[in-house]
Motif scaffolding. Structure first.
Motif, PDB file in Angstrom:
ATOM      1  N   ARG A 109      -0.606   3.066 -10.025  1.00  0.00           N
ATOM      2  CA  ARG A 109      -1.835   3.204  -9.251  1.00  0.00           C
ATOM      3  C   ARG A 109      -3.012   2.770 -10.113  1.00  0.00           C
ATOM      4  N   THR A 110      -3.803   1.861  -9.607  1.00  0.00           N
ATOM      5  CA  THR A 110      -4.980   1.366 -10.310  1.00  0.00           C
ATOM      6  C   THR A 110      -6.216   1.721  -9.481  1.00  0.00           C
ATOM      7  N   PRO A 111      -7.400   1.543 -10.035  1.00  0.00           N
ATOM      8  CA  PRO A 111      -8.618   1.797  -9.246  1.00  0.00           C
ATOM      9  C   PRO A 111      -8.692   0.926  -7.986  1.00  0.00           C
ATOM     10  N   ASP A 112      -7.998  -0.241  -7.999  1.00  0.00           N
ATOM     11  CA  ASP A 112      -7.994  -1.131  -6.836  1.00  0.00           C
ATOM     12  C   ASP A 112      -6.841  -0.857  -5.878  1.00  0.00           C
ATOM     13  N   TRP A 114      -2.449   0.392  -5.365  1.00  0.00           N
ATOM     14  CA  TRP A 114      -1.116   0.305  -5.972  1.00  0.00           C
ATOM     15  C   TRP A 114      -0.791  -1.139  -6.340  1.00  0.00           C
TER      16      TRP A 114
END
Length: 58
Positions: free
Chosen positions: A27-30, A32
């Motif tokens: 999971r990234t700030p942008d 999955w």
């Protein structure tokens, strides 16, 4: 997940592929993202388009 695909070499040899793949997600700030993909070839049919033969995968 399941995958099927087809490849044709410049020599005219064709391969029809069938296999499975697993993804590792992060999971990234942008959202999955796929961090790693592992594919396993189940079977391949290889040969000239008019004469294909089954090849077993390890």
């Amino acid at each position: 997940m399941d995958f099927c695909g087809s490849l044709v070499a410049e020599s005219g040899v064709e391969a029809l592929l069938h296999g499975l793949y697993d993804d590792t997600l992060v999971r990234t700030p942008d959202g999955w993202k796929i961090s790693q993909r592992t594919a396993k070839l189940v079977s391949a049919v290889v040969g000239e388009s008019s004469q294909l033969s089954l090849v077993s995968a390890p």
